[in-house]
Design a protein around this motif. Sequence first.
Motif, PDB file in Angstrom:
ATOM      1  N   ILE A  58       0.887  -1.298  -0.333  1.00  0.00           N
ATOM      2  CA  ILE A  58      -0.020   0.557  -0.277  1.00  0.00           C
ATOM      3  C   ILE A  58       1.066   1.433  -0.361  1.00  0.00           C
ATOM      4  O   ILE A  58       1.993   0.818   1.145  1.00  0.00           O
ATOM      5  CB  ILE A  58      -0.960  -0.230   0.854  1.00  0.00           C
ATOM      6  CG1 ILE A  58      -1.560  -1.014   0.660  1.00  0.00           C
ATOM      7  CG2 ILE A  58      -1.740   1.296   1.638  1.00  0.00           C
ATOM      8  CD1 ILE A  58      -2.654  -0.875   2.053  1.00  0.00           C
ATOM      9  N   ARG A  59       0.710   2.168  -0.766  1.00  0.00           N
ATOM     10  CA  ARG A  59       1.667   2.938  -0.849  1.00  0.00           C
ATOM     11  C   ARG A  59       1.559   4.034  -0.186  1.00  0.00           C
ATOM     12  O   ARG A  59       0.482   4.463   0.622  1.00  0.00           O
ATOM     13  CB  ARG A  59       1.138   3.908  -2.790  1.00  0.00           C
ATOM     14  CG  ARG A  59       1.806   3.181  -4.028  1.00  0.00           C
ATOM     15  CD  ARG A  59       1.572   4.497  -4.816  1.00  0.00           C
ATOM     16  NE  ARG A  59      -0.160   3.709  -5.061  1.00  0.00           N
ATOM     17  CZ  ARG A  59      -1.120   4.562  -5.431  1.00  0.00           C
ATOM     18  NH1 ARG A  59      -1.060   5.522  -5.436  1.00  0.00           N
ATOM     19  NH2 ARG A  59      -2.229   3.295  -5.518  1.00  0.00           N
ATOM     20  N   ARG A  97      -8.902   0.044  -0.581  1.00  0.00           N
ATOM     21  CA  ARG A  97      -9.152   0.731  -2.365  1.00  0.00           C
ATOM     22  C   ARG A  97      -7.766   0.308  -2.860  1.00  0.00           C
ATOM     23  O   ARG A  97      -7.581   0.496  -3.988  1.00  0.00           O
ATOM     24  CB  ARG A  97      -8.714   2.085  -1.343  1.00  0.00           C
ATOM     25  CG  ARG A  97      -8.781   3.026  -2.734  1.00  0.00           C
ATOM     26  CD  ARG A  97     -10.164   3.389  -3.223  1.00  0.00           C
ATOM     27  NE  ARG A  97     -11.452   3.300  -3.016  1.00  0.00           N
ATOM     28  CZ  ARG A  97     -12.816   3.469  -3.090  1.00  0.00           C
ATOM     29  NH1 ARG A  97     -12.716   2.000  -3.871  1.00  0.00           N
ATOM     30  NH2 ARG A  97     -13.183   3.429  -2.159  1.00  0.00           N
ATOM     31  N   ALA A  98      -6.604  -0.382  -2.200  1.00  0.00           N
ATOM     32  CA  ALA A  98      -5.556  -0.432  -2.897  1.00  0.00           C
ATOM     33  C   ALA A  98      -5.776  -1.953  -3.829  1.00  0.00           C
ATOM     34  O   ALA A  98      -5.196  -2.476  -5.432  1.00  0.00           O
ATOM     35  CB  ALA A  98      -4.223  -1.004  -1.921  1.00  0.00           C
ATOM     36  N   TRP A  99      -6.690  -3.044  -3.341  1.00  0.00           N
ATOM     37  CA  TRP A  99      -7.263  -4.069  -4.112  1.00  0.00           C
ATOM     38  C   TRP A  99      -7.748  -3.194  -5.413  1.00  0.00           C
ATOM     39  O   TRP A  99      -8.178  -3.727  -6.310  1.00  0.00           O
ATOM     40  CB  TRP A  99      -8.113  -5.042  -3.102  1.00  0.00           C
ATOM     41  CG  TRP A  99      -7.361  -5.988  -2.418  1.00  0.00           C
ATOM     42  CD1 TRP A  99      -7.077  -5.411  -1.402  1.00  0.00           C
ATOM     43  CD2 TRP A  99      -7.933  -7.381  -2.871  1.00  0.00           C
ATOM     44  NE1 TRP A  99      -7.074  -6.880  -0.047  1.00  0.00           N
ATOM     45  CE2 TRP A  99      -7.499  -8.505  -1.204  1.00  0.00           C
ATOM     46  CE3 TRP A  99      -8.497  -7.350  -3.731  1.00  0.00           C
ATOM     47  CZ2 TRP A  99      -7.096  -9.040  -1.446  1.00  0.00           C
ATOM     48  CZ3 TRP A  99      -8.075  -9.266  -3.831  1.00  0.00           C
ATOM     49  CH2 TRP A  99      -7.240 -10.058  -2.740  1.00  0.00           C
ATOM     50  N   THR A 100      -9.006  -2.370  -4.926  1.00  0.00           N
ATOM     51  CA  THR A 100      -9.760  -1.628  -6.038  1.00  0.00           C
ATOM     52  C   THR A 100      -8.861  -1.109  -7.455  1.00  0.00           C
ATOM     53  O   THR A 100      -8.890  -1.582  -8.292  1.00  0.00           O
ATOM     54  CB  THR A 100     -10.843  -1.357  -6.006  1.00  0.00           C
ATOM     55  OG1 THR A 100      -9.734  -0.336  -4.786  1.00  0.00           O
ATOM     56  CG2 THR A 100     -11.766  -1.898  -5.039  1.00  0.00           C
ATOM     57  N   SER A 101      -8.196  -0.201  -6.587  1.00  0.00           N
ATOM     58  CA  SER A 101      -6.674   0.472  -7.555  1.00  0.00           C
ATOM     59  C   SER A 101      -5.976  -1.009  -8.267  1.00  0.00           C
ATOM     60  O   SER A 101      -6.516  -1.170  -9.582  1.00  0.00           O
ATOM     61  CB  SER A 101      -5.914   0.507  -6.676  1.00  0.00           C
ATOM     62  OG  SER A 101      -6.490   2.054  -6.015  1.00  0.00           O
ATOM     63  N   LEU A 147     -13.878  -6.897  -8.566  1.00  0.00           N
ATOM     64  CA  LEU A 147     -15.042  -6.594  -7.799  1.00  0.00           C
ATOM     65  C   LEU A 147     -16.351  -7.221  -7.147  1.00  0.00           C
ATOM     66  O   LEU A 147     -16.581  -6.298  -5.896  1.00  0.00           O
ATOM     67  CB  LEU A 147     -15.973  -5.572  -8.690  1.00  0.00           C
ATOM     68  CG  LEU A 147     -14.552  -4.768  -9.542  1.00  0.00           C
ATOM     69  CD1 LEU A 147     -15.148  -3.696 -10.572  1.00  0.00           C
ATOM     70  CD2 LEU A 147     -14.016  -3.622  -7.713  1.00  0.00           C
ATOM     71  N   VAL A 148     -16.929  -8.106  -7.400  1.00  0.00           N
ATOM     72  CA  VAL A 148     -17.837  -9.453  -7.057  1.00  0.00           C
ATOM     73  C   VAL A 148     -17.156  -9.327  -5.796  1.00  0.00           C
ATOM     74  O   VAL A 148     -18.020  -9.268  -5.143  1.00  0.00           O
ATOM     75  CB  VAL A 148     -18.659  -9.935  -7.918  1.00  0.00           C
ATOM     76  CG1 VAL A 148     -19.848 -10.474  -6.977  1.00  0.00           C
ATOM     77  CG2 VAL A 148     -19.109  -9.430  -9.222  1.00  0.00           C
ATOM     78  N   ALA A 166     -19.679   2.177  -2.614  1.00  0.00           N
ATOM     79  CA  ALA A 166     -18.424   3.209  -2.136  1.00  0.00           C
ATOM     80  C   ALA A 166     -17.319   1.995  -2.942  1.00  0.00           C
ATOM     81  O   ALA A 166     -16.120   2.353  -2.950  1.00  0.00           O
ATOM     82  CB  ALA A 166     -18.664   2.627  -0.947  1.00  0.00           C
ATOM     83  N   VAL A 167     -17.697   0.713  -2.524  1.00  0.00           N
ATOM     84  CA  VAL A 167     -16.366  -0.175  -3.463  1.00  0.00           C
ATOM     85  C   VAL A 167     -16.220   0.874  -4.912  1.00  0.00           C
ATOM     86  O   VAL A 167     -14.790   0.779  -5.178  1.00  0.00           O
ATOM     87  CB  VAL A 167     -16.603  -1.693  -4.318  1.00  0.00           C
ATOM     88  CG1 VAL A 167     -15.727  -2.191  -4.049  1.00  0.00           C
ATOM     89  CG2 VAL A 167     -16.664  -1.842  -2.391  1.00  0.00           C
ATOM     90  N   LEU A 168     -16.875   0.667  -5.908  1.00  0.00           N
ATOM     91  CA  LEU A 168     -16.371   1.613  -7.129  1.00  0.00           C
ATOM     92  C   LEU A 168     -15.945   3.403  -6.817  1.00  0.00           C
ATOM     93  O   LEU A 168     -16.310   3.498  -8.068  1.00  0.00           O
ATOM     94  CB  LEU A 168     -17.888   1.443  -7.786  1.00  0.00           C
ATOM     95  CG  LEU A 168     -18.379   0.536  -8.022  1.00  0.00           C
ATOM     96  CD1 LEU A 168     -19.500   0.209  -8.534  1.00  0.00           C
ATOM     97  CD2 LEU A 168     -17.094  -1.119  -8.585  1.00  0.00           C
ATOM     98  N   GLY A 169     -15.957   3.948  -5.911  1.00  0.00           N
ATOM     99  CA  GLY A 169     -16.410   5.022  -5.620  1.00  0.00           C
ATOM    100  C   GLY A 169     -16.635   5.859  -5.607  1.00  0.00           C
ATOM    101  O   GLY A 169     -16.791   7.223  -5.486  1.00  0.00           O
TER     102      GLY A 169
END
Length: 447
Positions: free
Chosen positions: A146-147, A170-174, A188-189, A293-296
């Motif tokens: 994680i940055r 968020r690191a996962w979704t990025s 994503l699911v 929220a997962v999708l931002g």
Amino acid sequence: MTTNASAPTQVTERRTVDVPGRSPILSALQEALPLPVHDGGNGNGARRVLSPKRPAVETAGLADAFPYYAGFSFDWATSCISNTQLKGVLTVLDPWNGSGTTTLAANTLGHSVVGLDRNPVASVVAQLRCKVPMNVEPIRFSSLRIRASARTQNDPLNYWFDDITTARIRAWTSHLEHASPSNRTMGLVAAFRAVRSLTKHFEGSNPTWVKRASENEERLCFTHSEIDEAFFSEQVFLASRLSSVPRTSASVSLLTADSAALPLATNSIDIIVTSPPYLTRIDYAVAYARELAVLGIDVFSEKTLRKALMGTTLTRQASMTPSLLGPMAEALLSDISQHASKASSSYYMKQAKQYLNDLNSGLRESARVSKPGAEMHLVVQDSYYKDVLVPLAEICIEEAKRYGWELQEHEMFPVKRLLTTLNTSARAYKKGDVSESVITFTRRKHD
Ligand SMILES: C[S@@+](CC[C@H](N)C(=O)[O-])C[C@H]1O[C@@H](n2cnc3c(N)ncnc32)[C@H](O)[C@@H]1O
């Protein structure tokens, strides 16, 4: 599809009397609209139409991949398409596609299909069900760094998680943005499922509303390895489920778009199988606030999506323009606006009018894109505004007819539990029984 519908009731006579809240205007209008009497279509009195209600535990058609509220059953969608009189490879449409039940049913039968939903969460789930191949491998993120600069400020996940947990998710979704399309969709699911399960205690009795942490201390804190494990095991589950569902190579097109302006050619669709949102004030954006929220997407501070969804509890300026509604819809609006309860003539009337205009636009667009002779199978449920019956099935029949849809069948299935009975103030009003309806139309051949 909000409710527990039990044994179906065949429509053999009009049900217009002794219903609390039905206004004299609506009763008179409904008497004027005869429903067909039929024997179930096979001449021996046996029923032909299955209940559309999704069983409490449904695994058919990957329905268990994600618990999408208000989905209809895979078997019902499959039966609508496979019982058609139309021949050849067909093009199927669901303009309120939700988790993709219609799109998967059409694909498994080898037909081309278009599924459209305004909620991007729905499109991701439908992608998983219809497009991700059987052999997709789960991916591990244990090597992920994680940055230090990973930002969690203004991240909507922060409504439920502390900064460290939010940064990890968020690191996962990025990371998923750089994965293959199949891994991205499955990831994503998996994230939707993991986040939903980790935040379970923010859910209340209403399955379509989620609370947020009111204090910093209420935000959830999970270690990196707990998050990584949750995300990985959800992918493993999805991969194992995908391996049980054969899909065909027929074309599947999934669009995040509005049913009031279908991005499709005129006269291009053979069968529509669908269920619009009902007039029950369900806010689909809040219902899926955690997945969005997962999708931002932050549905609490940015209201565009919430306002766009049909049935939204927020009113739009533009929707107050003059409508093209038929007499039954207008009579319902008149009954709502004359109700003695607070805000009936202002907010509640506007909200219902906006909903009915959206429904009308969806039916008009569905007629435009359908070929002459096309079929439409619609699931809708009646409901109550206070003690005023909302006869949604009959309103749909009236509105659809105005756009060239001819009624073929109307089957009603009694509903056991209304979502409004979860709300204590709504419980104070006397209500009669309501039904979920399966309505079948064909598109008039000549206008
Ligand atoms: C009753 S659900 C459909 C469920 C679906 N049949 C299934 O099996 O999952 C209605 C859907 O309409 C979608 N919707 C609401 N407003 C919309 C709009 N303006 N355009 C397209 N879809 C919309 C909601 O996001 C929701 O997924």
